[in-house]
Design a protein around this motif. Sequence first.
Motif, PDB file in Angstrom:
ATOM      1  N   SER A 329       6.789   7.139  -2.485  1.00  0.00           N
ATOM      2  CA  SER A 329       6.479   6.186  -1.421  1.00  0.00           C
ATOM      3  C   SER A 329       6.150   4.809  -1.998  1.00  0.00           C
ATOM      4  O   SER A 329       6.540   3.781  -1.438  1.00  0.00           O
ATOM      5  CB  SER A 329       5.301   6.696  -0.582  1.00  0.00           C
ATOM      6  N   ALA A 332       9.377   3.206  -2.952  1.00  0.00           N
ATOM      7  CA  ALA A 332      10.063   2.687  -1.764  1.00  0.00           C
ATOM      8  C   ALA A 332       9.438   1.377  -1.301  1.00  0.00           C
ATOM      9  O   ALA A 332      10.155   0.435  -0.925  1.00  0.00           O
ATOM     10  CB  ALA A 332      10.019   3.728  -0.648  1.00  0.00           C
ATOM     11  N   ALA A 391      14.683   6.165   0.124  1.00  0.00           N
ATOM     12  CA  ALA A 391      14.333   5.875   1.512  1.00  0.00           C
ATOM     13  C   ALA A 391      15.091   6.781   2.471  1.00  0.00           C
ATOM     14  O   ALA A 391      14.534   7.241   3.483  1.00  0.00           O
ATOM     15  CB  ALA A 391      14.614   4.405   1.826  1.00  0.00           C
ATOM     16  N   ALA A 407      10.625   4.324   6.845  1.00  0.00           N
ATOM     17  CA  ALA A 407      11.586   4.672   5.789  1.00  0.00           C
ATOM     18  C   ALA A 407      12.982   4.160   6.134  1.00  0.00           C
ATOM     19  O   ALA A 407      13.706   3.651   5.263  1.00  0.00           O
ATOM     20  CB  ALA A 407      11.601   6.183   5.581  1.00  0.00           C
ATOM     21  N   ILE A 410      13.144   0.484   5.396  1.00  0.00           N
ATOM     22  CA  ILE A 410      13.286   0.227   3.960  1.00  0.00           C
ATOM     23  C   ILE A 410      14.724   0.462   3.526  1.00  0.00           C
ATOM     24  O   ILE A 410      15.303  -0.327   2.768  1.00  0.00           O
ATOM     25  CB  ILE A 410      12.311   1.114   3.164  1.00  0.00           C
ATOM     26  N   MET A 411      15.311   1.557   4.008  1.00  0.00           N
ATOM     27  CA  MET A 411      16.698   1.863   3.650  1.00  0.00           C
ATOM     28  C   MET A 411      17.644   0.772   4.149  1.00  0.00           C
ATOM     29  O   MET A 411      18.566   0.352   3.429  1.00  0.00           O
ATOM     30  CB  MET A 411      17.105   3.218   4.234  1.00  0.00           C
TER      31      MET A 411
END
Length: 624
Positions: A329, A332, A391, A407, A410-411
């Motif tokens: 995490s 990320a 992610a 997530a 972030i991706m």
Amino acid sequence: MVEQSFFYWLAMRAKAALARIFAHSLVGRCFVRLSAFFGNIWGGSGVRGLFLEGYGLQSAFKKGIFGGGLAACGGFAARVSGFFAPAFERSRILSFFTNFCGSLHHISLRSFGVMLLIMGAIPTAMSYFTLGYVPLLMAAVAALGLPLMLINRSFARLCNGSWLLKKALGFFFVDEIVVTDKPRHYLPLFIALGAAFGLLAAIVDLTTFILIFGGIIGGILVLHRTEIGIFAAALVIPIVPTMLVLGLFALTIASFLIKVFITGKTALKFSVIDLFVLIFGGIVAYSLATSYLFASSLPVVLVYLLYVMFYFAVKNTINTRQKLFAVLSVIALSGLVVAAFGIWQRLTGNFVMTEAWLDTDFFDPTMVRIYSTLENPNVLGKYLIFIVMIAFGMVYYFKDYLHKAAAAGIMAAAGLCLVFTQSRGAWLGVIFSMGIFALLRDRRLVILGVLGLLAAPLVISPEVLQRFLSIGDLADTSTNFRLSIWLGSLDMARVFWPVGIGLGTENFNMIYNLYAFSAARALHSHNLYLQLIIDLGIAGLATFLLMAAAYTKGLLVETVKNPDKHIRTLAAVLSAAMLGYLLQGMTDNIWFNYRVLAFFWLILALGAALISTIKNGGHENEQT
């Protein structure tokens, strides 16, 4: 709570209804049959058996002479710590240090306020009375201390019950913060610290003060908990200069060695991957003896050996699933910072691009390539392969929909930044990684991926499409240039494959110039595998391949053997991301940048830690 809201209930009902409609539609039935068809082919293939079936190498390693020897090293470390640990525990100073560092979040904010007030007031007053001006930053530090002095509650107590904090901690797989009845103070210590740091700020310039202050505070925390050094490394590797990364690694290693050989709080254990890592480290050290330029190779060898030692610190310290998921995490979150800065560069044009990055005769001269904090678009692309995949995996293994959304964000940011790098090798790497993940974790993604590739020409920009379709086109001077470098490097490898020429750019340049094609000058071979055999010889390349194979095999087995879907997902992410990264190694020397190399060793250690954690039953504090 989000889960109890009407809109959440409505969204879940809509999702279930759409799923039912799709499952009973013609498209849905075709989708399921195609997925089952590909699944049956994959399930019965020899390739699947080769990679996903257990092979007993770990058990053979434990029974063999190497496994026994390394286990004896672990036993020796335990005996040494058994000698020192009692004296450590009896020391009042060390016990106070341990208790103080362990209770920082239980200390009253009033004590921190006193320290900040004194630390800011001393240099502010001295500057005003001697130089006639007020240093704004230190004055602000003193001003910050005033309201904190009014709060006689600890950070843990102040934030107890906060929904926002609970969600934030959940993203890092921390269930809750333990709260004590009364805050601790340590007021005399904080007064002394404030005075000492205040005098230091008055003597040295601001930059030096920040480095010393951060180094002292960070050093104390890392020596107290090795995990803090690892989390900090995961956060700052792509952001800060290489020398700071090396310093953090060295401090983390020192903390790890203290925990292994003095306090005995960390056990030293070895696996088959570790054997290959040790052999690789030995080959790196031996390469000094065969180096053509000893002085050039020495600092590079020391960096490589530091990374190898950091690998063992991470692999043995990250020994529970909660720690493992938390580190990912943090990675990320760091990736989001890097990607956001890269996107900002693209939107504002606030960056400098060299002509060597793009053939303006072949591509649109207005095309740009961003590099964020990593100084080169291809280097950024290598890093973002891991961020996109991590992610993406987080979207799968998080249960909370807010965490899933974070997530996914972030991706998306990392994916957009990856597009802006215009790094074709990184694009291939992430596509390959996605394909591997789909086969391992969710074969429905295979169909979606195929449909996505078919639809890509309709939705992506012509600039990106042209760049992607130019892969392998020799009309592009950069492709032609790289091919010339490979041919020259192959000629080098044919001569120096037995032991290599040693590590270091100066080594490579001195000898490569004898084999280079007319204008194809380069700092490295633009191929990881060619570079390894040139630098370290055939033994270096073979050991690296064995190391990568043991890592990949161990994780791939867990993707099908482990009953826990979270572990299966994480193993699939780490193995797929590494395979995509190694695929890009065919088109570039992905170890040329020391920060990306440091990140490789971090990911390698986390994969090895995952396998070791599973085998040792590290299930404490997990999120299920």
